[in-house]
Design an enzyme around this catalytic site. Structure first.
Site, PDB file in Angstrom:
ATOM      1  N   ASP A 182      -5.264   5.067  -7.261  1.00 47.89           N
ATOM      2  CA  ASP A 182      -6.119   5.424  -6.118  1.00 47.89           C
ATOM      3  C   ASP A 182      -5.324   5.598  -4.819  1.00 47.89           C
ATOM      4  O   ASP A 182      -4.755   4.633  -4.301  1.00 47.89           O
ATOM      5  CB  ASP A 182      -7.184   4.350  -5.878  1.00 47.89           C
ATOM      6  CG  ASP A 182      -7.956   3.970  -7.131  1.00 47.89           C
ATOM      7  OD1 ASP A 182      -7.349   3.906  -8.219  1.00 47.89           O
ATOM      8  OD2 ASP A 182      -9.176   3.707  -7.022  1.00 47.89           O
ATOM      9  N   GLU A 201      -9.916   9.195  -5.304  1.00 44.32           N
ATOM     10  CA  GLU A 201     -11.276   8.851  -4.862  1.00 44.32           C
ATOM     11  C   GLU A 201     -11.344   8.229  -3.466  1.00 44.32           C
ATOM     12  O   GLU A 201     -12.407   8.213  -2.862  1.00 44.32           O
ATOM     13  CB  GLU A 201     -11.952   7.908  -5.875  1.00 44.32           C
ATOM     14  CG  GLU A 201     -11.396   6.498  -5.842  1.00 44.32           C
ATOM     15  CD  GLU A 201     -12.440   5.419  -6.110  1.00 44.32           C
ATOM     16  OE1 GLU A 201     -13.605   5.759  -6.381  1.00 44.32           O
ATOM     17  OE2 GLU A 201     -12.078   4.237  -6.037  1.00 44.32           O
ATOM     18  N   ASN A 202     -10.214   7.694  -2.969  1.00 48.32           N
ATOM     19  CA  ASN A 202     -10.204   7.067  -1.644  1.00 48.32           C
ATOM     20  C   ASN A 202      -9.322   7.822  -0.655  1.00 48.32           C
ATOM     21  O   ASN A 202      -8.915   7.277   0.378  1.00 48.32           O
ATOM     22  CB  ASN A 202      -9.705   5.620  -1.732  1.00 48.32           C
ATOM     23  CG  ASN A 202     -10.436   4.791  -2.752  1.00 48.32           C
ATOM     24  OD1 ASN A 202      -9.867   4.448  -3.797  1.00 48.32           O
ATOM     25  ND2 ASN A 202     -11.687   4.487  -2.486  1.00 48.32           N
ATOM     26  N   ASN A 261     -16.156   5.930  -8.278  1.00 50.58           N
ATOM     27  CA  ASN A 261     -17.449   5.691  -7.645  1.00 50.58           C
ATOM     28  C   ASN A 261     -17.540   6.303  -6.246  1.00 50.58           C
ATOM     29  O   ASN A 261     -18.630   6.506  -5.722  1.00 50.58           O
ATOM     30  CB  ASN A 261     -17.744   4.181  -7.575  1.00 50.58           C
ATOM     31  CG  ASN A 261     -16.628   3.399  -6.920  1.00 50.58           C
ATOM     32  OD1 ASN A 261     -15.472   3.493  -7.322  1.00 50.58           O
ATOM     33  ND2 ASN A 261     -16.961   2.623  -5.913  1.00 50.58           N
ATOM     34  N   HIS A 262     -16.390   6.615  -5.643  1.00 56.77           N
ATOM     35  CA  HIS A 262     -16.399   7.260  -4.318  1.00 56.77           C
ATOM     36  C   HIS A 262     -16.302   8.789  -4.396  1.00 56.77           C
ATOM     37  O   HIS A 262     -16.043   9.447  -3.371  1.00 56.77           O
ATOM     38  CB  HIS A 262     -15.252   6.723  -3.453  1.00 56.77           C
ATOM     39  CG  HIS A 262     -15.417   5.280  -3.082  1.00 56.77           C
ATOM     40  ND1 HIS A 262     -16.434   4.828  -2.270  1.00 56.77           N
ATOM     41  CD2 HIS A 262     -14.710   4.175  -3.432  1.00 56.77           C
ATOM     42  CE1 HIS A 262     -16.336   3.515  -2.119  1.00 56.77           C
ATOM     43  NE2 HIS A 262     -15.301   3.090  -2.822  1.00 56.77           N
ATOM     44  N   HIS A 311     -12.286   3.913 -14.719  1.00 63.88           N
ATOM     45  CA  HIS A 311     -12.497   3.422 -13.365  1.00 63.88           C
ATOM     46  C   HIS A 311     -13.502   2.279 -13.431  1.00 63.88           C
ATOM     47  O   HIS A 311     -14.709   2.509 -13.539  1.00 63.88           O
ATOM     48  CB  HIS A 311     -13.018   4.577 -12.516  1.00 63.88           C
ATOM     49  CG  HIS A 311     -12.885   4.349 -11.058  1.00 63.88           C
ATOM     50  ND1 HIS A 311     -11.702   4.505 -10.381  1.00 63.88           N
ATOM     51  CD2 HIS A 311     -13.784   3.960 -10.131  1.00 63.88           C
ATOM     52  CE1 HIS A 311     -11.880   4.241  -9.107  1.00 63.88           C
ATOM     53  NE2 HIS A 311     -13.138   3.892  -8.927  1.00 63.88           N
ATOM     54  N   HIS A 326      -9.509   1.624  -9.757  1.00 64.04           N
ATOM     55  CA  HIS A 326     -10.623   1.094  -8.964  1.00 64.04           C
ATOM     56  C   HIS A 326     -10.328  -0.251  -8.303  1.00 64.04           C
ATOM     57  O   HIS A 326     -10.757  -0.474  -7.180  1.00 64.04           O
ATOM     58  CB  HIS A 326     -11.913   0.970  -9.790  1.00 64.04           C
ATOM     59  CG  HIS A 326     -13.073   0.365  -9.049  1.00 64.04           C
ATOM     60  ND1 HIS A 326     -13.677   0.995  -7.993  1.00 64.04           N
ATOM     61  CD2 HIS A 326     -13.728  -0.816  -9.211  1.00 64.04           C
ATOM     62  CE1 HIS A 326     -14.675   0.226  -7.540  1.00 64.04           C
ATOM     63  NE2 HIS A 326     -14.712  -0.878  -8.254  1.00 64.04           N
ATOM     64  N   HIS A 374      -7.368  -1.489  -7.424  1.00 71.08           N
ATOM     65  CA  HIS A 374      -6.320  -1.273  -6.421  1.00 71.08           C
ATOM     66  C   HIS A 374      -5.178  -2.287  -6.457  1.00 71.08           C
ATOM     67  O   HIS A 374      -4.355  -2.304  -5.534  1.00 71.08           O
ATOM     68  CB  HIS A 374      -6.905  -1.240  -4.999  1.00 71.08           C
ATOM     69  CG  HIS A 374      -7.773  -0.059  -4.721  1.00 71.08           C
ATOM     70  ND1 HIS A 374      -8.099   0.352  -3.442  1.00 71.08           N
ATOM     71  CD2 HIS A 374      -8.392   0.822  -5.541  1.00 71.08           C
ATOM     72  CE1 HIS A 374      -8.878   1.411  -3.497  1.00 71.08           C
ATOM     73  NE2 HIS A 374      -9.083   1.712  -4.763  1.00 71.08           N
TER      74      HIS A 374
HETATM   75 FE   LIG Z   1     -10.458   3.170  -5.500  1.00 73.08          FE
HETATM   76 FE   LIG Z   2     -13.457   2.916  -7.080  1.00 71.28          FE
END
Ligand SMILES: [Fe+2]
Ligand SMILES: [Fe+2]
Length: 271
Positions: free
Chosen positions: A8, A39-40, A67-68, A153, A178, A180
């Protein structure tokens, strides 16, 4: 094949370390395929089209999400014209974009890239185990694709380990994202699937999972949020996993990659 997966990417610090390091690594290690979880990437929340294009230009063959995925609303639109952008496959039917992509790398290899989201301590999603069966059955390893990369994830180590075993022998790599924070359990499973519970993030580790530490500390100690989460600043670390596969797409070697910033540096000895 030589595959590099990067965890990520969080905010500007994460993007900068990827843009600074990836072109050199791609050449130095003669990488065949690079996948980045983005995603981030946009201020910690989601991804924009400009950032997606930057990752491709820096040497990524595909970008996965989580999820993001749709925190930046523009992703709902541009994902349809971004064939190398992959969101979780077990979103409800009708969600924009794709959950799997068969991408051709610069060297002409065909790589299946799948993004799947776990369900434990996560938003409700369709069954990830049934979902990955559908994707892997549609593109069998060694027949339709030269390698299969699965970005799982998810929040819990148990669901991630179970998912790795479920895919063992059918994917080249199952990589956890996810949370991190890199785990130390990278290995090749008995069936030939490389596995790591969490690959860690590309970002600033002097924070709370990539975010500036002040607001998380306020919320944990006072239970009242007072501002937005902002990405942490300071030195950036590139976190990833290096995997070498055979002609059938089975993993032969696996090693973590961590460059820059606060974590102890590691790199594969076999490249
Ligand atoms: Fe993430
Ligand atoms: Fe995530």
């Amino acid at each position: 094949m030589r595959i590099l997966f990067l965890g990520d990417v969080v905010g500007r610090v994460g993007r900068q370390v990827v843009l600074d390091e990836l072109p050199g690594l791609r050449a130095q290690w003669a990488l065949d395929c690079v996948v980045v979880n983005g995603e981030n990437a946009a201020g910690g929340f989601g991804i924009t089209e400009a950032i997606y294009e930057e990752f491709l230009a820096a040497g990524a063959d595909a970008v996965t999400l989580g999820n993001h995925a749709f925190d930046q609303r523009e992703a709902l639109v541009f994902i349809e014209r971004a064939p190398r952008l992959v969101r979780p496959t077990n979103y409800p039917a009708g969600t924009p974009g794709r959950g799997a992509a068969l991408v051709e790398t610069q060297s002409g290899a065909r790589v299946l890239v799948v993004n799947v989201m776990g369900r434990t301590f996560m938003d409700p999603m369709d069954d990830p185990f049934a979902a990955i069966d559908r994707e892997l059955d549609a593109a069998p390893l060694g027949l339709v694709c030269d390698a299969a990369i699965v970005d799982f994830h998810a929040e819990t180590t148990s669901e991630k380990q179970a998912f790795g075993h479920w895919c063992d022998g059918r994917a080249s790599l199952v990589i956890g994202t996810h949370t991190h924070v890199p785990t130390a359990d990278h290995r090749v499973l008995p069936g030939g699937t490389a596995y790591m519970t969490d690959v860690g993030m590309c970002g600033a580790y002097d924070g709370v999972i990539g975010m500036d530490k002040e607001e998380p500390l306020r919320r944990f100690t006072r239970k009242i949020g007072s501002s937005r989460f902002e990405p942490a600043t300071g030195p950036g670390t590139l976190s990833g996993l290096a995997v070498e596969t055979d002609a059938n797409g089975r993993a032969l070697k696996v090693a973590p990659v961590r460059l820059g910033g606060l974590l102890e540096p590691v790199a594969p000895s076999f490249w």
